[in-house]
Design an enzyme around this catalytic site. Structure first.
Site, PDB file in Angstrom:
ATOM      1  N   TYR A 210       0.829  -1.208   0.000  1.00 46.51           N
ATOM      2  CA  TYR A 210       0.000   0.000   0.000  1.00 46.51           C
ATOM      3  C   TYR A 210       0.867   1.263   0.000  1.00 46.51           C
ATOM      4  O   TYR A 210       0.620   2.207   0.750  1.00 46.51           O
ATOM      5  CB  TYR A 210      -0.948   0.002   1.203  1.00 46.51           C
ATOM      6  CG  TYR A 210      -1.691  -1.288   1.390  1.00 46.51           C
ATOM      7  CD1 TYR A 210      -2.655  -1.702   0.466  1.00 46.51           C
ATOM      8  CD2 TYR A 210      -1.418  -2.131   2.466  1.00 46.51           C
ATOM      9  CE1 TYR A 210      -3.320  -2.903   0.615  1.00 46.51           C
ATOM     10  CE2 TYR A 210      -2.083  -3.340   2.615  1.00 46.51           C
ATOM     11  CZ  TYR A 210      -3.034  -3.719   1.687  1.00 46.51           C
ATOM     12  OH  TYR A 210      -3.681  -4.907   1.828  1.00 46.51           O
TER      13      TYR A 210
ATOM     14  N   TYR B  73     -13.522  -6.948   4.671  1.00 51.43           N
ATOM     15  CA  TYR B  73     -12.248  -7.073   3.954  1.00 51.43           C
ATOM     16  C   TYR B  73     -11.845  -8.545   3.981  1.00 51.43           C
ATOM     17  O   TYR B  73     -11.802  -9.172   5.044  1.00 51.43           O
ATOM     18  CB  TYR B  73     -11.162  -6.216   4.615  1.00 51.43           C
ATOM     19  CG  TYR B  73      -9.791  -6.451   4.025  1.00 51.43           C
ATOM     20  CD1 TYR B  73      -9.385  -5.811   2.860  1.00 51.43           C
ATOM     21  CD2 TYR B  73      -8.893  -7.324   4.639  1.00 51.43           C
ATOM     22  CE1 TYR B  73      -8.131  -6.037   2.307  1.00 51.43           C
ATOM     23  CE2 TYR B  73      -7.638  -7.557   4.096  1.00 51.43           C
ATOM     24  CZ  TYR B  73      -7.262  -6.918   2.938  1.00 51.43           C
ATOM     25  OH  TYR B  73      -6.027  -7.154   2.398  1.00 51.43           O
TER      26      TYR B  73
ATOM     27  N   ASP C 162     -14.527 -16.180   7.410  1.00 48.48           N
ATOM     28  CA  ASP C 162     -13.147 -15.762   7.215  1.00 48.48           C
ATOM     29  C   ASP C 162     -12.559 -15.421   8.581  1.00 48.48           C
ATOM     30  O   ASP C 162     -12.767 -14.347   9.110  1.00 48.48           O
ATOM     31  CB  ASP C 162     -13.119 -14.545   6.271  1.00 48.48           C
ATOM     32  CG  ASP C 162     -11.734 -13.953   6.094  1.00 48.48           C
ATOM     33  OD1 ASP C 162     -10.803 -14.392   6.784  1.00 48.48           O
ATOM     34  OD2 ASP C 162     -11.593 -13.029   5.269  1.00 48.48           O
TER      35      ASP C 162
ATOM     36  N   LYS D  61      -2.718 -16.270   8.801  1.00 49.69           N
ATOM     37  CA  LYS D  61      -1.991 -15.350   9.683  1.00 49.69           C
ATOM     38  C   LYS D  61      -1.288 -16.053  10.851  1.00 49.69           C
ATOM     39  O   LYS D  61      -0.174 -16.509  10.716  1.00 49.69           O
ATOM     40  CB  LYS D  61      -2.914 -14.240  10.177  1.00 49.69           C
ATOM     41  CG  LYS D  61      -3.237 -13.189   9.111  1.00 49.69           C
ATOM     42  CD  LYS D  61      -3.890 -11.965   9.713  1.00 49.69           C
ATOM     43  CE  LYS D  61      -4.282 -10.926   8.669  1.00 49.69           C
ATOM     44  NZ  LYS D  61      -3.157 -10.252   8.038  1.00 49.69           N
TER      45      LYS D  61
END
Length: 428
Positions: free
Chosen positions: A17, A144, A245, A274
C-alpha cells in the site's frame, strides 16, 4: 544495513500500500525477540501489531524455532500433488480436532487471500456439481477478505483499498453492515437489509461470506453475536453455504479460539491463516464440510481444481503444529483475558477525548476511532520515536499485540497512543 541499502530500498522496493514516488519511510528491523523489534540504530521498539495479527507468541519463540530447525534437517519443501508427508498429516489432524466436527476436509494453501479464493471456488464448483451455475456471493459492507481478485470482489466496494478495481471485479451482493455492537443491545433492524437480499436472490447465491464478529481493516467494527446467529439461520433456511473468514481472528485473538464461537454457530467452510504458524512463515487453510467436499468430488470433473506450488509446505506445517501445541496449553486464554482487561482500563478513559469518536475492545484487540484522519507520515515517525510500533489507517489507531506482551509493555503502547491523541500535528 548501510546507507546505500536504505537508499536502495527507498528507490527500488515496493512496500505494501505504498507509492514508489513518495513512499512512507520504512524503518529497518535487524532482529526481533519477544515483543520487541530492534532497529538498525540499536533502538528496541514494542510491536503493537503482531506483524499484522500473526506473531501471537512473540518473535523468536524457542519452540517454534526448534520445530523449523528439526523439519529443515529433513526437507524444506516437497510438492503436495501425489505426495504427502508427516507434518501435513499431523497439522490437518490438529486443525480437525480444533474446529467443529462438521469441518473435516482440509485444503492447505500459502496465504489468507488464497484461502478465501479457494473457499469461493469450492462453492462455485459445488453448485456446478449440482447442475447449477451460481456465481453470486452475499456479504456485508465494511468487510475485507484480501487483495486477490475474488477476495476483493467480496470486500466492501466503496469502503476499502480496492475501489479502483471495481469495474474489473465480479459483481456481488452487499447488505448493510450491522450497527448493533458487540457489547450493546441487539437491534433486529440490522437484519432487514441482509434478509431482503437473500430472499430475493436465494436461487442465484453460491454462498455467504463473513468475517465473524470482528470486521478487520474494513473499519475494525465488532458486531453483535446475535447477528451472526440470525445470518446462519437464514443461510440454513435457503440451503446456502456460509464461509467464515477467520484469517485475522482465528487462534484466540478475540478471547475465543475462533470468533464464531461467540455466537455458537458453525460455518460450512472456514478460512484460516496469519497466526496459524505463530507468524513465522506463511501458511493458510480452508476447511470444508464432508458434504461440500464429496459433492465436488462426485462431479464430472471428479476433483477440486486448485493446487498451489507451496501447498502443504513441510516447514510451514511443522511450525504450525508447534504453534497449535503451544495454544493447547491454554495459556493464551489467560494472556488474552489480561490484555483485554488492561485495554479496558487504559483505553476506555480516552472516550472523552475531543479527537475520539469511539473505543472498541475485544480480546487482544484495541481500537480507537478518531474524528480526524491520521497523518500517516507524521504519526508513524512519532510512534517509533516514542518506542512503539503501531500502524494506523484512515481514522483508526488500533493495536493487536502478541499475547505474550507484559503489562508494562502494553501500558507503554496505550500511553503513547494517548500522547499521539494530544498532538494535533499528527492529524489531518
Amino acid at each position: 544495513m548501510s546507507q546505500s541499502d536504505t537508499f536502495f530500498d527507498y528507490k527500488h522496493i515496493w512496500h505494501p500500500y505504498a507509492s514508489m514516488i513518495n513512499p512512507v519511510p520504512c524503518y529497518t528491523v535487524i532482529s526481533a525477540k519477544g515483543v520487541y523489534l530492534k532497529l538498525k540504530n540499536g533502538k528496541n521498539i514494542i510491536d503493537g501489531m503482531s506483524s499484522w495479527w500473526s506473531v501471537i507468541h512473540g518473535y523468536n519463540h524457542p519452540i517454534l524455532n526448534k520445530a523449523l530447525k528439526k523439519q529443515i534437517r529433513k526437507m524444506s519443501h516437497v510438492m503436495f500433488g501425489g505426495i504427502t508427508h508427516p507434518s501435513a498429516i499431523a497439522l490437518c489432524r490438529k486443525l480437525i480436532s480444533l474446529t467443529p466436527e462438521k469441518l473435516d476436509c482440509v485444503f492447505l494453501s500459502d496465504s489468507g487471500s488464497v484461502a478465501v479464493e479457494v473457499a469461493m471456488k469450492m462453492l462455485i464448483q459445488y453448485w456446478q456439481s449440482l447442475g447449477q451455475k451460481r456465481k453470486l456471493f452475499l456479504t456485508i459492507r465494511n468487510g475485507y477478505h484480501g487483495d486477490t481478485f475474488a477476495a476483493m470482489s467480496v470486500s466492501d466496494p466503496e469502503n476499502s483499498f480496492h475501489k479502483i478495481y471495481n469495474n474489473l471485479l465480479p459483481t456481488n451482493l452487499f447488505a448493510d453492515a450491522p450497527i448493533s455492537s458487540f457489547y450493546k443491545d441487539w437491534d433486529a433492524n440490522d437484519l432487514i437489509s441482509f434478509q431482503k437480499i437473500i430472499e430475493e436472490n436465494s436461487s442465484k447465491i453460491a454462498g455467504v461470506i463473513l468475517e465473524p464478529i470482528v470486521q478487520g481493516v474494513g473499519g475494525m467494527n465488532f458486531y453483535h453475536p446475535t447477528y451472526l446467529k440470525k445470518i446462519k439461520i437464514l443461510c440454513d433456511h435457503y440451503s446456502i453455504p456460509i464461509i467464515f473468514d477467520e484469517i485475522a481472528t482465528g487462534f484466540g485473538r478475540t478471547g475465543k479460539i475462533f470468533a464464531f464461537e461467540h455466537a455458537n454457530v458453525i460455518p460450512d467452510i472456514l478460512c484460516l491463516g496469519k497466526s496459524m504458524t505463530g507468524g513465522t512463515i506463511t501458511l493458510a487453510a480452508t476447511l470444508a464440510s464432508r458434504h461440500i467436499a464429496d459433492t465436488i468430488s462426485n462431479s464430472k470433473t471428479g476433483c477440486f481444481m486448485h493446487g498451489p506450488t507451496y501447498m502443504g509446505n513441510p516447514l510451514a506445517c511443522a511450525v504450525a503444529n508447534a504453534n497449535i501445541k503451544i495454544l493447547k496449553t491454554n495459556q493464551w486464554k489467560t494472556q488474552v483475558s489480561n490484555i483485554e482487561k488492561q485495554l479496558f482500563k487504559n483505553l476506555l478513559p480516552l472516550i472523552d477525548h475531543p479527537y475520539v469518536i469511539d473505543i472498541r475492545i475485544l480480546g487482544a484487540i484495541g481500537v480507537i476511532e478518531c474524528s480526524r484522519l491520521v497523518n500517516m507520515f507524521s504519526i508513524q515517525k512519532f510512534f517509533v520515536e516514542n518506542g512503539v510500533w503501531i500502524r494506523p489507517f484512515k481514522k483508526l489507531i488500533y493495536i493487536v499485540p502478541p499475547y505474550t506482551i507484559s503489562s508494562h509493555a502494553l501500558k507503554k503502547l496505550t500511553n503513547v497512543i494517548t500522547m499521539a491523541l494530544n498532538n494535533t500535528k499528527l492529524f489531518m
